[in-house]
Design an enzyme around this catalytic site. Structure first.
Site, PDB file in Angstrom:
ATOM      1  N   GLN A  71       1.206  -0.893  -0.174  1.00 47.78           N
ATOM      2  CA  GLN A  71       0.336  -0.092   0.157  1.00 47.78           C
ATOM      3  C   GLN A  71       0.666   1.358  -0.228  1.00 47.78           C
ATOM      4  O   GLN A  71       1.981   1.132  -0.023  1.00 47.78           O
ATOM      5  CB  GLN A  71      -0.664   0.513   1.685  1.00 47.78           C
ATOM      6  CG  GLN A  71      -2.279  -0.988   1.576  1.00 47.78           C
ATOM      7  CD  GLN A  71      -3.158  -0.983   2.022  1.00 47.78           C
ATOM      8  OE1 GLN A  71      -2.610  -1.402   2.869  1.00 47.78           O
ATOM      9  NE2 GLN A  71      -4.212   0.226   2.152  1.00 47.78           N
ATOM     10  N   HIS A  72       0.054   2.463  -0.353  1.00 45.34           N
ATOM     11  CA  HIS A  72       0.636   3.605  -0.348  1.00 45.34           C
ATOM     12  C   HIS A  72       1.824   4.037  -0.917  1.00 45.34           C
ATOM     13  O   HIS A  72       1.183   5.370  -0.921  1.00 45.34           O
ATOM     14  CB  HIS A  72       1.191   3.668   0.918  1.00 45.34           C
ATOM     15  CG  HIS A  72       0.485   3.350   2.621  1.00 45.34           C
ATOM     16  ND1 HIS A  72      -0.566   4.134   2.878  1.00 45.34           N
ATOM     17  CD2 HIS A  72       0.431   2.410   3.690  1.00 45.34           C
ATOM     18  CE1 HIS A  72      -1.723   3.541   3.768  1.00 45.34           C
ATOM     19  NE2 HIS A  72      -0.476   2.589   4.240  1.00 45.34           N
ATOM     20  N   ASP A 250      -2.765  -5.052  -0.168  1.00 42.82           N
ATOM     21  CA  ASP A 250      -2.106  -6.731   0.532  1.00 42.82           C
ATOM     22  C   ASP A 250      -3.079  -6.664   2.013  1.00 42.82           C
ATOM     23  O   ASP A 250      -2.840  -7.843   1.975  1.00 42.82           O
ATOM     24  CB  ASP A 250      -0.408  -6.265   0.759  1.00 42.82           C
ATOM     25  CG  ASP A 250       0.185  -5.446   2.287  1.00 42.82           C
ATOM     26  OD1 ASP A 250      -0.795  -4.091   2.803  1.00 42.82           O
ATOM     27  OD2 ASP A 250       1.332  -4.795   1.682  1.00 42.82           O
TER      28      ASP A 250
END
Length: 488
Positions: A71-72, A250
């Protein structure tokens, strides 16, 4: 037999599983490594995905595929589909000052209310603000912003630069899902929509949703859990006509792979540590401790993440000069509480609590307590106490928890299992080893293909009744209160 594939494009590697849609049976799998570092060229992920697919026997007989990813991370593209600069990953903390600036400008309460999160260095919005301030020339080139799994889905469908893809740089074909969008700090789980004012505040330029009208930096269109992103064209060894699912972050992928439901608290111990639960309603925590993410199935995924998890055990094990088995033996030979030794494991700074410049603290050292056994156990207790505190923060938001699902590579460590039963006050279940993020992506691919969510049986390795030892957590919090030194 109808086959579906799931991908876990994580920080460290790319894993592909291929499963029977009707039973969930694992047919074959493959893996490939990712480069190390907190700043990575996305082309390395694409190469690893193709290698992992090849290692898994290819996709010629696969009907659907979906990608779950870390992520991110910030993937910035220019108008020609070129990556503007190497992607900053979730664990790159250079944007910590940018996070503080955004909070000062908007307010923590306002951010939590509008996006379910309060910015920290991990989140995409802070990386965009860092880009605006540190690399204004690159920021001016940005025509689209994607997350790692968004970009890989786009490439899988056949898009990319003119030189490297079958379909070219159509930025309006970028898509994402609600779980990954909710980790940007400019998308609202409660309203299921981008907050374009917050995006513009981050990058300093307006944004627009892919496929929509107007001008601005393109943001991927957000798909629902059963939606397909499209079908593949033949390219790069990828066959034509494979249905491609929306993908996921995830942790949401892991929840889907575990078929986690309301009442489950998932504790995942990998490169990072996470404590997250499945809920039916959105969560708003103005302190920023709990991130009110969306999940990949239409619900919500309140989550607490720590930067320091399995590597804490690996680091102390290396210091002691022992392998995993001997490390577990040493830890189990010590008494609960580690003889008064406490390790606050902020080796890489920390995300929760938000201390990006912190270092680890080892306290309680006496001539009697300083043993190899106590040091090994203190590492396990410190890591798990941080995650137990995260679980408590999730529960403090009104989330019900009836059991803990303990996953990740370190979950099979006997010392981790024993201590988990002592720091959590509900039963602990250890599912059989599996690639649950990739499994969740495969389940999502099957959902997009068939129109219904596949139900596959979860096998378990072990389960433990709670044996609470509150003194472990109390001693950890005492050590935590002493503070951690910033990096030199």
């Amino acid at each position: 037999m109808s086959l579906v594939a799931g991908v876990d494009s994580s920080t460290q590697s790319c894993k592909v599983v291929i499963r029977d849609l009707s039973t969930g049976e694992l047919v074959r799998q493959g893996t490939a490594k990712h480069p190390e570092g907190t700043e990575v060229a996305p082309d390395a992920w694409w190469s690893a995905l193709l290698s992992a697919i090849e290692a898994a026997g290819g996709l010629d007989d696969v009907s659907a595929i979906s990608i779950a990813g870390q992520q991110h991370g910030m993937v910035a593209l220019d108008a020609d589909g070129e990556v503007v600069r190497d992607a900053l990953l979730w664990n790159d903390t250079r944007s910590a000052p940018a996070a503080r600036d955004l909070i000062a400008e908007v307010g923590a309460d306002e951010y939590a209310s509008r996006t379910g999160t309060v910015p920290v260095a991990s989140f995409t919005a802070t990386k965009l603000r860092w880009l605006r301030d540190a690399e204004p020339e690159n920021a001016a080139r940005v025509a689209a912003v994607a997350l790692p799994h968004d970009w890989l889905t786009w490439r899988l469908l056949g898009y990319g630069t003119r030189a490297s893809s079958a379909l070219g740089p159509d930025l309006d074909e970028l898509v994402t899902d609600r779980s990954d969008a909710s980790g940007t700090s400019y998308w609202s789980p409660a309203h299921e929509a981008y907050d374009l004012e917050l995006f513009e505040r981050a990058l300093g330029r307006p944004g627009r949703v892919a496929g929509g009208d107007g001008d601005g930096v393109v943001l991927p269109r957000v798909l629902g859990p059963a939606d397909a992103a499209g079908t593949t064209v033949a390219h790069s060894g990828i066959p034509e006509g494979i249905v491609v699912g929306a993908g996921a972050g995830d942790n949401a992928g892991a929840a889907l792979g575990l078929d986690a439901t309301v009442g489950d608290l998932v504790i995942s111990i990998g490169t990072s540590g996470t404590a997250f639960a499945v809920t039916d309603s959105s969560v708003t925590d103005p302190t920023g401790t709990v991130a009110g993410f969306a999940d990949a199935a239409g619900g919500f995924l309140p989550l607490v993440a720590t930067l320091n998890a399995a590597r804490v055990l690996a680091s102390i094990g290396a210091l002691l000069g022992v392998d995993h088995d001997e490390f577990a033996r040493l830890a189990l030979a010590a008494e609960p509480g580690s003889g008064g030794l406490s390790l606050v494991p902020y080796f890489e700074g920390e995300r929760t609590p938000d201390l990006p410049e912190a270092t680890a603290t080892l306290s309680g050292l006496t001539l009697a307590s300083t043993t190899r056994e106590n040091l090994a156990r203190a590492a396990v207790e410190g890591m798990l106490s941080a995650l137990a505190d995260g679980g408590a923060a999730v529960r403090a938001q009104g989330v019900e928890v009836h059991r803990v699902l303990l996953i990740g590579g370190a979950a099979l460590n006997p010392a981790v299992q024993t201590v988990a039963a002592q720091v959590f006050d509900v039963p602990v279940v250890v599912p059989a080893p599996g690639e649950y993020v990739a499994d969740g992506a495969a389940r999502q691919a099957g959902w997009a293909l068939s129109g219904s969510r596949p139900r596959w049986e979860l096998s378990t390795r072990a389960s433990f009744a709670p044996e609470p030892r509150p003194e472990i957590g109390a001693r950890y919090r005492e050590a935590q209160a002493l503070g951690s030194l910033p990096r030199p």
